[in-house]
Structure formats: C-alpha cells, structure tokens
Scaffold this active site. Structure first.
Site, PDB file in Angstrom:
ATOM      1  N   HIS A   1       0.826  -1.210   0.000  1.00 34.85           N
ATOM      2  CA  HIS A   1       0.000   0.000   0.000  1.00 34.85           C
ATOM      3  C   HIS A   1       0.860   1.261   0.000  1.00 34.85           C
ATOM      4  O   HIS A   1       0.575   2.209  -0.732  1.00 34.85           O
ATOM      5  CB  HIS A   1      -0.940  -0.023   1.210  1.00 34.85           C
ATOM      6  CG  HIS A   1      -1.709   1.246   1.387  1.00 34.85           C
ATOM      7  ND1 HIS A   1      -1.504   2.095   2.439  1.00 34.85           N
ATOM      8  CD2 HIS A   1      -2.672   1.820   0.621  1.00 34.85           C
ATOM      9  CE1 HIS A   1      -2.317   3.130   2.333  1.00 34.85           C
ATOM     10  NE2 HIS A   1      -3.043   2.987   1.244  1.00 34.85           N
TER      11      HIS A   1
ATOM     12  N   GLU B   1       2.258   1.787  -3.360  1.00 30.11           N
ATOM     13  CA  GLU B   1       1.250   2.391  -4.240  1.00 30.11           C
ATOM     14  C   GLU B   1       1.299   3.921  -4.130  1.00 30.11           C
ATOM     15  O   GLU B   1       1.266   4.633  -5.138  1.00 30.11           O
ATOM     16  CB  GLU B   1      -0.143   1.875  -3.866  1.00 30.11           C
ATOM     17  CG  GLU B   1      -1.277   2.547  -4.619  1.00 30.11           C
ATOM     18  CD  GLU B   1      -2.490   2.801  -3.740  1.00 30.11           C
ATOM     19  OE1 GLU B   1      -2.968   3.960  -3.731  1.00 30.11           O
ATOM     20  OE2 GLU B   1      -2.960   1.868  -3.075  1.00 30.11           O
ATOM     21  N   HIS B   2       1.416   4.442  -2.911  1.00 22.68           N
ATOM     22  CA  HIS B   2       1.545   5.892  -2.718  1.00 22.68           C
ATOM     23  C   HIS B   2       2.815   6.413  -3.394  1.00 22.68           C
ATOM     24  O   HIS B   2       2.795   7.463  -4.050  1.00 22.68           O
ATOM     25  CB  HIS B   2       1.599   6.216  -1.224  1.00 22.68           C
ATOM     26  CG  HIS B   2       0.272   6.198  -0.532  1.00 22.68           C
ATOM     27  ND1 HIS B   2      -0.254   7.303   0.104  1.00 22.68           N
ATOM     28  CD2 HIS B   2      -0.643   5.211  -0.383  1.00 22.68           C
ATOM     29  CE1 HIS B   2      -1.429   6.988   0.623  1.00 22.68           C
ATOM     30  NE2 HIS B   2      -1.687   5.719   0.352  1.00 22.68           N
TER      31      HIS B   2
ATOM     32  N   GLU C   1      -3.739   8.090   7.667  1.00 15.06           N
ATOM     33  CA  GLU C   1      -4.831   7.354   7.012  1.00 15.06           C
ATOM     34  C   GLU C   1      -5.272   6.190   7.891  1.00 15.06           C
ATOM     35  O   GLU C   1      -6.461   5.936   8.076  1.00 15.06           O
ATOM     36  CB  GLU C   1      -4.360   6.839   5.649  1.00 15.06           C
ATOM     37  CG  GLU C   1      -5.418   6.103   4.847  1.00 15.06           C
ATOM     38  CD  GLU C   1      -4.887   5.573   3.520  1.00 15.06           C
ATOM     39  OE1 GLU C   1      -5.489   4.631   2.991  1.00 15.06           O
ATOM     40  OE2 GLU C   1      -3.865   6.108   3.027  1.00 15.06           O
TER      41      GLU C   1
END
Length: 455
Positions: free
Chosen positions: A66, A69-70, A146
């Site tokens: 994840h 991905e950023h 987040e």
C-alpha cells in the site's frame, strides 16, 4: 446494491458479466494485454494490475504494498513528484490506484485518443521509479494518518481488523491491507526498493484496456512502450494454506462507540481454492448471501429488522473471487434494548432454518433475477468491465470465468444451498467478534467507515 455491508467487502464483490469482443496478447517480456472493445462512448479505461498485495507480505513489512502504491506517484527517473497525476489531468483524464489483499492496480479514464499518454507514463513507472528517502518519510506520515482515521478512530474498522487477525492464523489474510502501525513507522527506502524490484515487472503485470479502441492499435502501443522493459525473476510465493480451525473463536474489542456491533464468519472455499467438480458450492454460497441479504425482501431484513425487531441493521457477504480461502460474513447491530448475544442467536436460528428447510423456488427465482439485473447494470460501466477482467486474471483465474457467472448462479438449486449451509456453517469453523462500546470522547467523534485506500 445495499451499501450497508457490501461496500465493506471491497469494490470487487460485484456480479461478473458476459464478455464479448475481447482480444488477448502476450508480449515477449511476459506482460499480458487484454483489450475489450466497447464503442458506446469515445472513452478508454486503462488499468495496470500487479500480482502483489497485502497477502504477499510478511510480519515486519505489512502494508508495504500500500505504501508503495503511494510512492508510485512520487517521481521516476523522468517525472517529478506528482507529475504523473498532473499530466493525466492536463489531458482531461482521471486517475487513481488501489491496493487489495491480492493485487495492486493503477488506472486512468481518458479520451480514446489519449491512451498513448497512459502507456508512456505507466511504462515509465513500471521499471524506473525513484524512491526518495525524504519523500518516503513524508508518505509514511500520510499513511499513518490514514490508518488513524480509517481504522483506529473507527470502531467498526477496529473490529474487522481484530476479526481477521483472529479468524486467520497463518493465512496472510490475517494482516490488514494498510498494515500494522508499527510496521508503517519503520519502512525504509531499501525495503520499498526491494519490494518494487521483486514485483513491479512486465512479467508480473496485466494491462487491461476497455473502451472505444481497436485492439491491434492498442497492441502496437503496448509493444512500443512496455515491450522494451526487462522482465524480473519475481519472488516465489509460498502456499500459506490456512490451518484447519478446530473450534469456535471469539474476540471482544473495547472502543469508543455509540452502539454495539458484531461480526460472525465461517471459513468457506472460493473459486480459486475449490476442486473443479465442487465449484457449484461457491455459487451456492453466492446465492445464500442474496437469500439472507439481497434487499428489503431478503430474510435478514424481513425477519430480524422488520419482523422480530432484533437488528437495527444486519448484512451478509461473500465473494467467490479471492486468491486464498476466505470467509462468509455476517455483521450487525442490535436494536436498543437487545444485545449482541440476542442478535447472534437470531442469526443462528435463521441458519438452522436453512439447514432444515429448502428455500422455496419463488425465493430462489427472486435472488437469481437480482443477480441478472445487477449483471446487466454493471455492463454499463466501462470501468467495472475492466475491473472484472483484471481482478480475475490477477488472482490466477481465467477472465473467461465471467462469461459463465450468470449461468452458474442460475443453475444453483435449493438442495445445493442447503448442502453448503450444512457443510460450512458449523461452530468449529466460526469466528465471532463483538464491539464493546466505551464512552465517547466528547471532543472526538468516531470517523465514518472508509472505503478502499487510494493514493
């Protein structure tokens, strides 16, 4: 589709639809290209799917897919931070990405004549990403925030996370997609470079194009931009088959909340993990989810919300398509004056009825009609047509399975529904999680349930 629970299971638990006009190509470097023609509007959806997600991770680096991905938006050898997104926007396009348990995907929606822009940029970051230490430190903070917002300040998310960590012992579905906070706080640039090197390669990617395009022209573009990229000896994934559960598991989660909440889940097979001659079981389970939670006339709403008035809300969910064995889930909140145990007993009573009495032909027809209606509706979305193809391919199935989805659901009998309930809905395979509401901080209200992560 009823939002209350289906959304929690993710974007991809949608009925799959019949495909036509699909062309498939394989580049010399191993990249797979699938092109589906849909000429109703002058637009194209471009998606790049990588066979890597949280189920490929191990303790210590959970959530690394994840955060990578950023970082994919933070610059390459020829693009500055966020320049990728700026170029897409300047070309009138929309773009984003998401990480799941079994895949990471990047997508753009553009005018059909701008597809070359997508290919040029995606090929650039497939092999030429620059992972800068300072950018990573900033992004770690973004992901940590987040996680705080979506999970730690959200009681239902906390319960789901604890539920998965209890239900799955050695399956990597034990890990949250976003990762554990201690892991997020300790990623180093070298960790991400290694993960990127291992998995972001043409031979570990599927490019899916759906829209107003000519397949041979798309193939020529793919050869031009993706063709020169070098393949990679990707890491080998160990099986990590979940150990047999030998008894009911229960967990309590105390968190600030207004109302109690519960999750129940039984281990069940999925298309990718079941023997071919037993594949009907997965479609029977799909039908079961519709029987229990397929709108206002479904059993849970009819019996538990309106009839007995035990549940303020209750939902059921199952997804046939994941890489590893998964769960059939039931979630709910009791009405005031009732507790979680009352609701669990009422749910178990509904399960017992299904074990002892065949579903009526009329009820089966109603659920099947809903499935067909959903399938037709989903066909209107170019984006979801691409999602269906990419998701199936990336978890190791043939996208052509979508051709037979409606027929397989239509073939399910009442006897098959009863058979899967009797076989899988047993206490030794059951995990139960309960939210114990704690006083709310007057200065901090719990966040609403979030959707899937995007960059």
């Amino acid at each position: 589709m009823v939002q209350k629970f289906k959304i929690l299971l993710g974007l991809l638990l949608l009925p799959l639809v019949v495909m036509a006009d699909v062309s498939e190509y394989q580049l010399d470097n191993g990249l797979k290209l699938i092109v589906k023609e849909d000429h109703r509007a002058p637009v194209v959806v471009s998606q790049v799917w990588y066979k890597v997600g949280s189920s490929y991770e191990h303790n210590g680096i959970t959530g690394i897919s994840h955060v990578l991905e950023h970082m994919m938006f933070k610059g390459t050898e020829n693009l500055g931070p966020n320049e990728f997104s700026q170029i897409i926007a300047a070309n009138g396009g929309r773009e984003n990405a998401f990480t799941g348990r079994d895949y990471t995907a990047y997508f753009q929606t553009l005018e059909k004549d701008r597809l070359e822009v997508s290919f040029r940029l995606e090929a650039e970051r497939m092999r030429k990403l620059v992972i800068d230490e300072a950018e990573l430190l900033k992004e770690r903070e973004v992901v940590a925030e987040e996680r705080r917002m979506r999970t730690e300040d959200n009681p239902h998310s906390l319960v789901r996370e604890a539920f998965n960590a209890t239900a799955f012992v050695n399956s990597p579905y034990h890990h949250p997609v976003i990762g554990w906070m201690s892991d997020i706080n300790h990623y180093e640039a070298g960790d991400l470079r290694q993960w990127y090197q291992n998995w972001y390669a043409p031979n570990n990617a599927t490019v899916v194009i759906v829209g107003d395009v000519e397949p041979e022209a798309v193939y020529a573009l793919a050869k031009k931009y993706f063709g020169p990229l070098k393949p990679e000896a990707t890491a080998q994934v160990k099986p990590q088959i979940e150990v047999e559960q030998r008894g009911k598991r229960t967990i309590e989660v105390a968190a600030p909340a207004e109302l109690p909440y519960m999750m129940m889940g039984w281990k069940v097979p999925v298309v990718a993990t079941i023997e071919q001659d037993q594949i009907w079981e997965t479609y029977a389970l799909e039908m079961l989810a519709g029987i229990l939670d397929g709108g206002q006339s479904a059993r849970f709403t009819r019996e538990l919300v309106r009839g007995q008035e035990i549940a303020a809300s209750v939902g059921a969910g199952y997804g046939l398509f994941s890489r590893l064995t998964d769960m059939f889930l039931v979630v709910g909140t009791p009405v005031k004056g009732k507790n979680v145990q009352d609701l669990q007993q009422a749910i178990q009573a509904q399960v017992a009825i299904l074990k002892n009495e065949l579903v009526s032909e009329r009820e089966l027809k109603r659920v099947k009609a809903q499935v067909v209606a959903n399938a037709v509706y989903e066909r209107d979305s170019v984006f979801y047509q691409a999602m269906q193809i990419g998701m199936l391919e990336t978890i190791g199935l043939d996208w052509r399975l979508s051709d037979t989805y409606v027929a397989n659901v239509q073939a399910v009998t009442a006897e098959q529904v009863q058979a899967v309930v009797r076989k899988y809905f047993v206490d030794k395979a059951l995990t139960v999680a309960e939210l114990i509401p704690m006083p709310l901080d007057s200065h901090k209200q719990p966040a609403s349930a979030g959707g899937r992560h995007g960059h």
